[in-house]
Design an enzyme around this catalytic site. Structure first.
Site, PDB file in Angstrom:
ATOM      1  N   HIS A 378      10.228  38.700  81.967  1.00 58.48           N
ATOM      2  CA  HIS A 378      10.443  40.119  82.284  1.00 58.48           C
ATOM      3  C   HIS A 378       9.512  41.077  81.555  1.00 58.48           C
ATOM      4  O   HIS A 378       9.591  42.288  81.800  1.00 58.48           O
ATOM      5  CB  HIS A 378      11.880  40.523  81.960  1.00 58.48           C
ATOM      6  CG  HIS A 378      12.850  40.218  83.058  1.00 58.48           C
ATOM      7  ND1 HIS A 378      13.078  41.063  84.113  1.00 58.48           N
ATOM      8  CD2 HIS A 378      13.652  39.143  83.265  1.00 58.48           C
ATOM      9  CE1 HIS A 378      13.976  40.543  84.919  1.00 58.48           C
ATOM     10  NE2 HIS A 378      14.329  39.366  84.434  1.00 58.48           N
ATOM     11  N   LYS A 569      14.764  56.377  83.427  1.00 58.23           N
ATOM     12  CA  LYS A 569      14.569  54.990  82.987  1.00 58.23           C
ATOM     13  C   LYS A 569      14.753  54.984  81.474  1.00 58.23           C
ATOM     14  O   LYS A 569      14.904  56.047  80.872  1.00 58.23           O
ATOM     15  CB  LYS A 569      13.182  54.468  83.375  1.00 58.23           C
ATOM     16  CG  LYS A 569      12.038  55.436  83.068  1.00 58.23           C
ATOM     17  CD  LYS A 569      10.702  54.951  83.625  1.00 58.23           C
ATOM     18  CE  LYS A 569      10.527  55.270  85.074  1.00 58.23           C
ATOM     19  NZ  LYS A 569      10.670  54.234  86.021  1.00 58.23           N
ATOM     20  N   ARG A 570      14.757  53.808  80.850  1.00 56.54           N
ATOM     21  CA  ARG A 570      14.847  53.773  79.395  1.00 56.54           C
ATOM     22  C   ARG A 570      13.711  54.596  78.792  1.00 56.54           C
ATOM     23  O   ARG A 570      12.606  54.636  79.336  1.00 56.54           O
ATOM     24  CB  ARG A 570      14.793  52.329  78.883  1.00 56.54           C
ATOM     25  CG  ARG A 570      16.078  51.538  79.088  1.00 56.54           C
ATOM     26  CD  ARG A 570      17.292  52.131  78.403  1.00 56.54           C
ATOM     27  NE  ARG A 570      17.189  52.077  76.952  1.00 56.54           N
ATOM     28  CZ  ARG A 570      17.903  51.287  76.173  1.00 56.54           C
ATOM     29  NH1 ARG A 570      18.817  50.492  76.688  1.00 56.54           N
ATOM     30  NH2 ARG A 570      17.768  51.289  74.865  1.00 56.54           N
ATOM     31  N   LYS A 575       6.540  53.725  78.962  1.00 57.07           N
ATOM     32  CA  LYS A 575       6.919  54.360  80.236  1.00 57.07           C
ATOM     33  C   LYS A 575       6.382  55.791  80.324  1.00 57.07           C
ATOM     34  O   LYS A 575       6.437  56.418  81.378  1.00 57.07           O
ATOM     35  CB  LYS A 575       8.443  54.334  80.401  1.00 57.07           C
ATOM     36  CG  LYS A 575       8.983  52.915  80.604  1.00 57.07           C
ATOM     37  CD  LYS A 575      10.493  52.891  80.781  1.00 57.07           C
ATOM     38  CE  LYS A 575      11.074  51.483  80.822  1.00 57.07           C
ATOM     39  NZ  LYS A 575      10.855  50.778  82.085  1.00 57.07           N
ATOM     40  N   THR A 677      12.098  48.539  89.256  1.00 60.96           N
ATOM     41  CA  THR A 677      12.844  48.603  90.513  1.00 60.96           C
ATOM     42  C   THR A 677      13.355  50.008  90.810  1.00 60.96           C
ATOM     43  O   THR A 677      13.784  50.283  91.923  1.00 60.96           O
ATOM     44  CB  THR A 677      14.047  47.636  90.500  1.00 60.96           C
ATOM     45  OG1 THR A 677      14.852  47.940  89.366  1.00 60.96           O
ATOM     46  CG2 THR A 677      13.612  46.196  90.450  1.00 60.96           C
ATOM     47  N   LYS A 681      14.324  52.131  94.618  1.00 57.06           N
ATOM     48  CA  LYS A 681      15.531  52.906  94.934  1.00 57.06           C
ATOM     49  C   LYS A 681      15.152  54.299  95.413  1.00 57.06           C
ATOM     50  O   LYS A 681      15.722  54.819  96.381  1.00 57.06           O
ATOM     51  CB  LYS A 681      16.423  52.981  93.693  1.00 57.06           C
ATOM     52  CG  LYS A 681      17.017  51.632  93.320  1.00 57.06           C
ATOM     53  CD  LYS A 681      17.469  51.564  91.877  1.00 57.06           C
ATOM     54  CE  LYS A 681      17.678  50.110  91.458  1.00 57.06           C
ATOM     55  NZ  LYS A 681      17.710  49.910  90.024  1.00 57.06           N
TER      56      LYS A 681
END
Length: 824
Positions: A378, A569-570, A575, A677, A681
């Protein structure tokens, strides 16, 4: 779900939601009243809203039970190969609405609850999220369970029933504060305890080599109590099982140690055993080498493998006597999927059971183990890869350490034979990392002990083959493959955006609910003004609804006609929420510089949790909230720009914000996001994407056409080139005036006047040790955001045609089918 419908509207129920028959409605009402009376022991005079939620949950659960039992009977009769998905995280969210959707009960329940004078949506809001995961890895596990049930596969999810899930996030004075998530406080109507299947799990002790074989003795025992949750497929009568283990102390736990008669202290000490399933570790993409975490990993593996072997041996329903005794066919009947390295101990544990307990020959046992296990990687971030100290293993799992050493020796002998004299290669490929503190590399253990290794997007799988496991790929290229992640369209379209699902079903039928590739049929309607107007109307309704939610829960008023620009998101440096924040500051400065100019109004929403020990992530949240404080209260800005931090982002909040979003931000540094992901969505709900060529974005851009995404910034090869050259943030700072202005404002305390030095750590990181190169992509990002503005203005005028916003989303929704098929 919308507000209660008028009686006229109720007669026009759309097919996707299933038409409610009068008999169904009467049956739901009767069952609801029965549960209120007999299960909850309440009447309508004293019942609380929570009682009503529980009565409805039990009513819906009744519809699962017969299907659940019949599904398991069917598996025993057919004896198919069973899939065991082992994961330390299952980020399930809420269950009530998902179950109603998958059983086609939503309309009957809505009508029955309406007739009882209650509001279904209010009852749904009472349910606690099952927050047994941190982010993408745990949510993928949840989506997989839904998809496998919908495909009718004999699949089981196995994990831990954490008493406390992912913490609840409160924002106090702009800072993240963690609160315990006591999700089981009021009970969980969806689970069924199975004490009759309780199993022992051993820790500590010592190993004895005897004439009869190896024995692991003098161990400390903890009991694993299973709790089963039903996982219904979509309208196919299949109900699979998620089995979560809870730790219980045996009755003699520690009592023998208290020979001084301190019975009270001995009983209190039972907590030591039961702490194993107490709390989910709240780290995402970060390895924390705590002994309790290793105990959790072994606890779930040891209990699960005993269960798998019991089921393999007793293949008749209700039978507990062994039918199979030979393990030759084990890999033909059992597939164990390791969701990252957290359940990696399955490999030595299966070896231990086969060799020590079942007396299978070592080489045969190794062949069986490899053919049974498969591993999903992952992450490529080095700090996320699990490396356990050998000393900890020696104490906690002495037999497993022996097995790992033996497996590693076999593996290295093979490598040495193929690459004679290549000592460096042996060092790189060893499962045991030498050094001051010897460590076990769990990813290497997974690779040598599995027959299949997959990344979760094509670019990620390529990085896995070309760098992270390059030596292993050269040794066994046939093992490596790609399975691009996917999402379940039941939760992420049907449940969270029924308005859009209905419009799509009207045009192309309901087949897309289980086969997203059918969304390609929407391309016929790309120039259909009525269709585009209907889709735009649903989006606007979703935005109005979310704006009302924000006003109620966050006490902020936003412009529902503005562009909803969302990054949820986290919170993590890779990110790059900081890049988003710099864009907000840049927009703010442009508006302040020229307040009379026309600007596309934007509401920038950022949400996500920071790991409690991750200082920089917490500073990023503080910066976002501080920037928002200044922008949102500046009268010159007004409705043109708002920056909102969405507190306590979780599955149930995602279901509200995603259908309302116009723009989705997927802006990680190329080569760092394994898949992502969230983007799928957003896309399946008709939002456009601004992003880098990273993770699944790459395949999505291919599938939808790059012209239908806003792609900017460095590619993987550019990042590598910049690394070779040496990344110098100051060059960008000196060259780009708007960037310099934003950084100077942060540095000077413009956004933190009461504490001017508040963000020195953030600035210092960005200027001198930013691994994720925020400044290098700033210019391209700001320019790309300008193109977003231009298209939003076109869309606001609702002009159909090839380059309208819906044409873009219509094209890009099809790529979700591609990724979901990949994940199946």
């Amino acid at each position: 779900m919308a507000a209660p419908l008028s009686d006229g509207d109720r007669r026009k129920q759309i097919s996707v939601r299933g038409i409610a028959g009068l008999g169904d409605v009467a049956e739901v009402r009767k069952s609801f009243n029965r549960h209120l009376h007999f299960t909850l022991v309440k009447d309508r005079n004293v019942a609380t809203p929570r009682d009503y939620y529980f009565a409805l949950a039990h009513t819906v659960r009744d519809h699962l039970v017969g299907r659940w039992i019949r599904t398991q009977q069917h598996y025993y009769e057919r004896d198919p190969k069973r899939i065991y998905y082992l994961s330390l995280e299952f980020y399930m969210g809420r269950t009530l609405q998902n179950t109603m959707v998958n059983l086609g009960l939503q309309n009957a329940c809505d009508e029955a609850i309406y007739q009882l004078g209650l509001d279904l949506e209010e009852l749904e809001e009472i349910e606690e999220d099952a927050g047994l995961g941190n982010g993408g890895l745990g949510r993928l596990a949840a989506c997989f369970l839904d998809s496998m049930a919908t495909l009718g596969l004999a699949a089981y999810g196995y994990g831990i029933r954490y008493e406390f899930g992912i913490f609840n996030q409160k924002i106090v004075d702009g800072w993240q504060v963690e609160e315990a998530d006591d999700w089981l406080r009021y009970g969980n109507p969806w689970e069924k305890a199975r004490p009759e299947y309780m199993l022992p799990v051993h820790f500590y002790g010592r190993v004895e080599h005897t004439a009869d074989g190896v024995k692991w003795i003098d161990t400390q025992v903890v009991l694993a109590m299973p709790y089963d949750t039903p996982v219904p497929g979509y309208k196919n009568n299949t109900v699979n099982t998620m089995r979560l283990w809870s730790a219980k102390a045996p009755n003699d736990f520690n009592l023998q140690e208290f020979n001084m008669g301190d019975y009270i202290e001995a009983v209190l000490d039972r907590n030591l055993a039961e702490n194993i399933s107490r709390v989910l570790y709240p780290n995402d993409n970060f390895f924390e080498g705590k002994e309790l975490r290793l105990k959790q990993e072994y606890f779930v593996v040891a209990a699960t493998l005993q269960d798998i072997i019991r089921r393999f041996k007793s293949s008749k329903f209700g039978c507990r006597d062994p039918v199979r005794t030979c393990f030759e066919t084990f890999p033909d009947k059992v597939a164990i999927q390791l969701n990252d390295t957290h359940p990696a101990l399955s490999i030595p544990e299966l070896m231990r059971i086969l060799v020590d307990v079942e007396k299978v020959d070592w080489d045969k046992a190794w062949e069986i183990t490899k053919r049974t296990c498969a591993y999903t990687n992952h992450t490529v971030l080095p700090e996320a890869l699990e490396r356990w100290p050998v000393s900890m293993f020696e104490k906690l799992l002495p037999r497993h350490l022996e097995i790992i050493y033996a497996l590693n020796q076999m593996h290295l002998d093979r490598v040495a034979a193929l690459y004679p004299g290549d000592i460096d290669r042996l060092r790189r490929m060893s499962v045991i990392e030498e050094g001051d503190c010897k460590r076990i590399n769990m990813a290497h253990l997974c690779v040598i002990g599995s027959h299949a290794i997959n990344g979760v997007a094509r670019i990620h799988s390529d990085i896995v083959k070309n760098s992270v496991f390059k030596d292993f790929y050269e040794l066994e290229p046939e093992k490596f493959q790609n399975k691009t992640n996917g999402i379940t369209p039941r939760r992420w379209l049907l449940l969270c955006n029924p308005g859009l699902a209905d419009i799509i079903a009207e045009k192309i039928g309901e087949g897309f609910i289980t086969d997203l590739s059918q969304l390609k049929k929407l391309l016929e309607f790309i120039d259909n003004e009525t269709f585009i107007r209907d889709v735009a109307k649903v989006k606007q309704e979703n935005k109005l609804k979310f704006a009302a939610y924000l006003e109620e829960h966050y006490k902020v008023k936003i412009n529902p006609m503005s562009m909803f620009d969302v990054q949820v998101k986290r919170i993590h440096e890779y990110k790059r929420q900081l890049l988003n924040c710099l864009h907000a500051i840049t927009l703010y400065n442009r508006i302040r510089c020229n307040p009379s100019k026309s600007f596309v109004p934007r509401t920038i929403m950022i949400g996500g949790k920071a790991a409690p020990g991750y200082h920089m992530a917490k500073m990023i949240i503080k910066l976002i909230t501080s920037v928002g404080e200044v922008i949102n209260n500046d009268p010159y800005v007004g409705d043109k720009l708002k920056v909102i931090f969405l507190e306590n982002y979780r599955v149930s909040l995602a279901e509200k914000v995603i259908p309302a979003a116009d723009l989705s931000q997927q802006i990680s540094t190329a080569g760092t996001e394994a898949s992502g992901t969230g983007n799928m969505k957003f896309m399946v709900n008709g939002a456009l994407t601004i992003g880098t060529m990273d993770g699944a974005n790459v395949e999505m851009a291919e599938e939808a056409g790059e012209e239908n995404l806003f792609i900017f910034g460095m590619r993987v090869e550019d990042v590598e080139a910049l690394d070779r050259k040496g990344y110098n943030a100051r060059e960008f700072y000196e060259r780009l005036p708007e960037l310099r202005q934003a950084i100077d404002q942060i540095t000077s305390g413009f956004f933190s006047p009461r504490d001017p030095g508040c963000f020195k750590d953030v600035v210092n990181m960005l200027m001198y040790h930013d691994r994720f190169k925020v400044f290098a992509d700033y210019e391209a990002y700001i320019k790309c955001q300008g193109q977003v503005d231009q298209l939003f203005m076109v869309r606001s005028s609702h002009s159909p045609g090839k380059h309208s916003a819906f044409a873009a989303t219509g094209n890009s929704t099809e790529l979700c089918s591609h990724t979901i098929r990949g994940s199946h």
